[in-house]
Design a protein around this motif. Structure first.
Motif, mmCIF file in Angstrom:
data_model
loop_
_atom_site.group_PDB
_atom_site.id
_atom_site.type_symbol
_atom_site.label_atom_id
_atom_site.label_comp_id
_atom_site.label_asym_id
_atom_site.label_seq_id
_atom_site.Cartn_x
_atom_site.Cartn_y
_atom_site.Cartn_z
ATOM 1 N N VAL A 1 0.674 -1.251 0.140
ATOM 2 C CA VAL A 1 -0.185 -0.758 -0.300
ATOM 3 C C VAL A 1 0.655 1.018 0.133
ATOM 4 N N SER A 2 -0.013 2.307 -0.781
ATOM 5 C CA SER A 2 1.406 3.394 -0.503
ATOM 6 C C SER A 2 0.347 4.636 0.685
ATOM 7 N N GLY A 3 0.476 5.076 1.305
ATOM 8 C CA GLY A 3 -0.073 6.043 2.119
ATOM 9 C C GLY A 3 0.654 5.828 3.566
ATOM 10 N N SER A 4 -0.266 6.773 4.445
ATOM 11 C CA SER A 4 0.320 6.998 5.787
ATOM 12 C C SER A 4 -1.074 6.897 6.058
ATOM 13 N N VAL A 5 -0.722 6.307 7.833
ATOM 14 C CA VAL A 5 -2.096 6.124 9.082
ATOM 15 C C VAL A 5 -2.652 6.646 8.489
ATOM 16 N N PRO A 6 -3.064 7.799 8.469
ATOM 17 C CA PRO A 6 -4.317 9.080 8.659
ATOM 18 C C PRO A 6 -4.947 8.825 7.180
ATOM 19 N N VAL A 7 -4.097 8.171 5.964
ATOM 20 C CA VAL A 7 -4.545 8.016 4.619
ATOM 21 C C VAL A 7 -5.070 6.566 5.016
ATOM 22 N N VAL A 8 -4.597 5.674 4.975
ATOM 23 C CA VAL A 8 -6.195 4.551 5.960
ATOM 24 C C VAL A 8 -6.951 5.093 6.940
ATOM 25 N N GLU A 9 -7.127 5.999 8.009
ATOM 26 C CA GLU A 9 -7.899 6.311 7.829
ATOM 27 C C GLU A 9 -8.683 7.579 8.269
ATOM 28 N N ARG A 10 -9.156 7.433 6.134
ATOM 29 C CA ARG A 10 -9.592 8.916 5.682
ATOM 30 C C ARG A 10 -10.020 7.289 4.311
ATOM 31 N N GLY A 11 -9.314 6.581 4.404
ATOM 32 C CA GLY A 11 -10.404 4.986 3.662
ATOM 33 C C GLY A 11 -9.534 5.730 1.679
ATOM 34 N N GLU A 12 -8.674 6.345 1.550
ATOM 35 C CA GLU A 12 -7.484 6.958 0.633
ATOM 36 C C GLU A 12 -6.404 6.608 0.128
ATOM 37 N N LEU A 13 -5.620 4.805 0.805
ATOM 38 C CA LEU A 13 -5.121 4.068 0.598
ATOM 39 C C LEU A 13 -4.793 4.296 -1.047
ATOM 40 N N THR A 14 -3.222 4.135 -1.378
ATOM 41 C CA THR A 14 -3.822 3.487 -2.956
ATOM 42 C C THR A 14 -2.761 1.558 -2.561
ATOM 43 N N VAL A 15 -3.946 0.653 -3.574
ATOM 44 C CA VAL A 15 -2.991 -0.772 -3.353
ATOM 45 C C VAL A 15 -2.441 -0.631 -4.436
ATOM 46 N N LEU A 16 -1.152 -1.417 -4.367
ATOM 47 C CA LEU A 16 -0.563 -1.528 -5.732
ATOM 48 C C LEU A 16 -0.068 -3.070 -5.871
ATOM 49 N N VAL A 17 -0.945 -3.709 -7.076
ATOM 50 C CA VAL A 17 -1.608 -5.196 -6.945
ATOM 51 C C VAL A 17 -0.482 -5.956 -8.123
ATOM 52 N N GLY A 18 -0.133 -6.911 -7.807
ATOM 53 C CA GLY A 18 0.083 -7.907 -8.786
ATOM 54 C C GLY A 18 -0.894 -9.687 -8.642
ATOM 55 N N GLY A 19 -0.662 -9.759 -9.225
ATOM 56 C CA GLY A 19 -1.097 -11.699 -9.292
ATOM 57 C C GLY A 19 -2.667 -11.425 -10.109
ATOM 58 N N ASP A 20 -3.590 -12.327 -9.612
ATOM 59 C CA ASP A 20 -4.381 -13.076 -10.280
ATOM 60 C C ASP A 20 -5.232 -11.960 -10.715
ATOM 61 N N ALA A 21 -6.214 -11.824 -11.484
ATOM 62 C CA ALA A 21 -7.214 -10.427 -12.270
ATOM 63 C C ALA A 21 -8.021 -11.071 -10.620
ATOM 64 N N ALA A 22 -8.902 -12.554 -10.756
ATOM 65 C CA ALA A 22 -9.397 -13.076 -10.256
ATOM 66 C C ALA A 22 -9.682 -13.399 -8.356
ATOM 67 N N ALA A 23 -8.590 -13.418 -8.224
ATOM 68 C CA ALA A 23 -8.353 -13.165 -6.704
ATOM 69 C C ALA A 23 -8.159 -11.796 -6.209
ATOM 70 N N LEU A 24 -7.465 -10.727 -7.416
ATOM 71 C CA LEU A 24 -8.601 -9.804 -6.804
ATOM 72 C C LEU A 24 -9.401 -9.454 -6.610
ATOM 73 N N ASP A 25 -10.789 -9.502 -7.318
ATOM 74 C CA ASP A 25 -11.595 -9.549 -7.267
ATOM 75 C C ASP A 25 -12.348 -10.234 -5.917
ATOM 76 N N THR A 26 -11.833 -11.390 -5.870
ATOM 77 C CA THR A 26 -11.855 -11.619 -4.202
ATOM 78 C C THR A 26 -11.713 -10.807 -3.304
ATOM 79 N N ALA A 27 -10.570 -10.443 -3.252
ATOM 80 C CA ALA A 27 -9.395 -9.377 -1.996
ATOM 81 C C ALA A 27 -10.523 -8.265 -1.912
ATOM 82 N N ARG A 28 -11.416 -7.515 -3.439
ATOM 83 C CA ARG A 28 -11.614 -5.772 -3.516
ATOM 84 C C ARG A 28 -12.695 -5.686 -2.300
#
Length: 292
Positions: free
Chosen positions: A120-147
């Motif tokens: 993730v890219s961001g700090s704790v206050p960014v998490v608390e605001r729900g504004e993190l950026t998540v940088l994902v590698g891997g299977d697209a279907a698995a990402l759909d499950t985790a999203r």
């Protein structure tokens, strides 16, 4: 598949993720190698506490791992994998080497689960605001499950390619973050030495062309270093820069600025700043000037 989310690692970032998940009504089970930290997070959020990574993984459809470094990640997966069930998705949010993530894929797959690297890219206050950026590698279907779980604390989820792509981009991004941090530290201390008030100088930074999100959300830390909680320790910065150097060497890339930043962070650690916030590079420079 259960809608419970397991969070393995309840440091600053992991704890903030738990709070967001619980605020959105998700059942959460937490595990931390220091049990007191997991218990404290559970008391604040209403999460359940597991006694092992295996137990946490066994109860969840999505497992989020948030640990300090590669060694901690490798150590916990030995137990975590034994609790995985078919269809579970593990999202490795820690900042680690792409090679480390790729090496973990086989045992996770052998358990019938899927592994994503999602630093993730961001700090704790960014998490608390729900504004993190998540940088994902891997299977697209698995990402759909985790999203749905990721969406509780992230405003942007970027699928970058195969496993390891997320870890690669996190190191690349952190190289820029650490360069910004060093540049802001040097510029702020120079302005102070030249007679400009610290708060006035930082106000110029946040009102000018250099007002990147990092510059804005680190304002309090730079202006009041003793009164602002530590968000990102310098010893972890050193870890990131070492991983970045390894990545660059593996691909034959020159990283002159990153090499300089790594040397300076090393000097700060040697001077006793290891557990200080990243913004304490400015305090280190002030001390260097005063002792010159």
């Amino acid at each position: 598949m259960t809608d419970t989310v397991a969070v393995v690692g309840t440091g600053n970032m992991g704890a903030a993720m738990v709070a967001r998940l619980r605020a959105h009504g998700r059942p959460v089970v937490v595990f931390n190698r220091s049990p007191d930290r997991a218990a404290a997070v559970a008391a604040r959020t209403g999460a359940e506490v597991a006694t092992s990574a295996r137990e946490a993984a066994a109860s969840a459809g999505v497992v989020l791992v948030s640990l300090a470094d590669d060694a901690a990640v490798v150590a916990v997966y030995g137990d975590l994998v034994s609790g995985l069930r078919p269809g579970t998705v593990v999202v490795e949010t820690s900042t680690v080497s792409p090679q480390t993530v790729r090496a973990l894929a086989a045992p996770v797959r052998d358990a019938g689960a899927a592994l994503l690297d999602g630093p993730v890219s961001g700090s704790v206050p960014v998490v608390e605001r729900g504004e993190l950026t998540v940088l994902v590698g891997g299977d697209a279907a698995a990402l759909d499950t985790a999203r749905p779980a990721l969406d509780t604390f992230a405003s942007t989820v970027l699928h970058l390619g195969p496993l390891g792509a997320g870890a690669t981009m996190k190191l690349v991004v952190n190289g820029v973050v650490h360069a910004l941090n060093q540049a802001v530290s040097e510029a702020l201390v120079l302005a102070e030495k030249a007679g400009v008030d610290r708060h006035a100088a930082y106000g110029v930074f946040t009102s000018s062309a250099v007002a990147a999100p990092f510059v804005r959300y680190k304002q309090a830390a730079f202006e009041d270093p003793d009164g602002t909680p530590v968000a990102f320790r310098l010893d972890l910065v050193a870890k990131d820069l070492a991983l970045l150097a390894e990545l660059a060497a593996a691909h034959g890339a020159r990283m002159d600025q990153a090499d300089t930043n790594r040397r300076l962070v090393g000097e700060a650690l040697a001077a006793g700043f290891a557990d200080r916030d990243i913004s304490a590079m400015a305090a280190f420079l002030r001390r260097s000037y005063d002792s010159a």
